[in-house]
Enzyme design. Sequence first.
Site, PDB file in Angstrom:
ATOM      1  CD  GLN A   1      -3.204  -4.746   6.875  1.00  0.00           C
ATOM      2  OE1 GLN A   1      -3.171  -3.788   5.999  1.00  0.00           O
ATOM      3  NE2 GLN A   1      -3.724  -5.864   6.398  1.00  0.00           N
TER       4      GLN A   1
ATOM      5  CG  ASP B   1     -10.043  -0.652   5.287  1.00  0.00           C
ATOM      6  OD1 ASP B   1      -9.582  -0.833   4.277  1.00  0.00           O
ATOM      7  OD2 ASP B   1      -9.069  -0.921   6.248  1.00  0.00           O
TER       8      ASP B   1
ATOM      9  CE  LYS C   1      -3.683  -2.620   2.168  1.00  0.00           C
ATOM     10  NZ  LYS C   1      -4.270  -3.149   3.525  1.00  0.00           N
TER      11      LYS C   1
END
Length: 294
Positions: free
Chosen positions: A96, A119, A52
């Site tokens: 994460q 997200d 990412k």
Amino acid sequence: MPKLIDGRAIAERVYAELRDEIARLKPRGLIPGLAVVLVGDDPASRTYVRAKDKMCRELGLHSVKLELPAATTQEALLARVDELNRDQQIHGILVQSPPPPQIDEAAIVRTLDPRKDVDGFHPLNVAKLALDDETGFVPCTPLGCLRLLRESGIALSGANVIVLGRSMIVGKPMALLLMRKGIDATVTVIHSRTRNISEICHRADVIIAAIGRPHFVSAEFVREGAIVIDVGINRVEDGESERGYKLVGDVDFDAVSGIAGAITPVPGGVGPMTIAMLMSNTIKACRQITSASE
Ligand code: NAP
């Protein structure tokens, strides 16, 4: 041979569009910024975070990679998230998953500024998805699957789509997205208590498999010409590979590819699209936050 849906090539098309958008933001002094927080040293998570960060840098986005020790407390993590919420250079924040066991992931997600929740896990964004409110953020993997289908010219209106899996990361948002007005698929969601799974799948125009079971979708699940999107990423032992394992999907690609009208490979299908959609969501967050303050 059916049509292979090439996720890497489609992700490149997305990046070309994003580069144009980034170039349009630049003269206004705007650089979209993404912060990725990693707690602990899970090797797979580390690989994802690195990918990412690398993609942000390639696109010229502002990238912050926060690597915190595995023993980080809930309070310490909440404090870091709060700092990022207030940081004006940061438009997207991602913590994460999975975090270490002492962390209450749901509580962390609720602390995120929903405007920066790229997200799409914050309850406000989940509600916006259910409400067809396009200002919300949709989780990156289902968003990537939708883009793969659209770019491949697959008609979804009225199509019979079977989603295997009901997680909050993939299955559930995928189903909500597909039944949205304007997309208009007829959606069936399969989970671990569903009976007659192969029969149900056999009626599908499109199958989206996201259950985390290697090669679960076999030839008997798939009707001639059906479209198959394989979200699964599973490690299976492989004596021939140097690392001792290989990655396979939830679909038995060799058995299904002769029957399907189009199919995604693993790797190289959904995976590249997930990162592309994260970049896209970060740019959307920058656009929305800055236009609200202008
Ligand atoms: P998850 O949270 O474990 O959810 C799995 C879902 O599948 C659950 O809803 C479960 O049902 C259902 N399920 C499990 N076994 C089943 C069976 N035998 N029959 C029918 N349903 C079954 O998994 P996830 O996070 O959604 O991930 C799914 C897969 O996608 C994994 O392989 C993961 O690595 C992959 N993934 C890939 C990407 C990408 O970027 N390509 C992103 C995210 C995830 P219940 O709800 O009844 O337990």
